[in-house]
Design a protein around this motif. Structure first.
Motif: not given
Length: 76
Positions: A3-26
């Motif tokens: 909810a926090i991520r989505e409220a900030r308009g950040i895609s899961l794919r972008q978050l995963a890329k930027d923090i160095g984690r797999d999108v499926g894992f997140l």
């Protein structure tokens, strides 16, 4: 977390890329299907600029007593 991520308009794919984690894992972590280690939680929270407790929903008694908290007892 989600909810926090989505409220900030950040895609899961972008978050995963930027923090160095797999999108499926997140995705599994956000859906409570898998746990995340401390380092992942720190990176996630830092990226969103929130305290870890905001994404883990864990509050201590000290958090509940901070000024402005709805849990704080007001002296009469």
């Amino acid at each position: 977390m989600k909810a926090i991520r989505e409220a900030r308009g950040i895609s899961l794919r972008q978050l995963a890329k930027d923090i160095g984690r797999d999108v499926g894992f997140l995705s599994r972590v956000e859906d409570d299907k898998q746990g995340a280690g401390d380092e992942t939680l720190r990176r996630y929270a830092a990226y969103l600029r929130v305290p870890i407790r905001a994404i883990t929903h864990k509050e201590t008694s000290r958090d509940q007593e901070r000024p402005g908290s709805p849990h704080r007892e007001h002296p009469h």
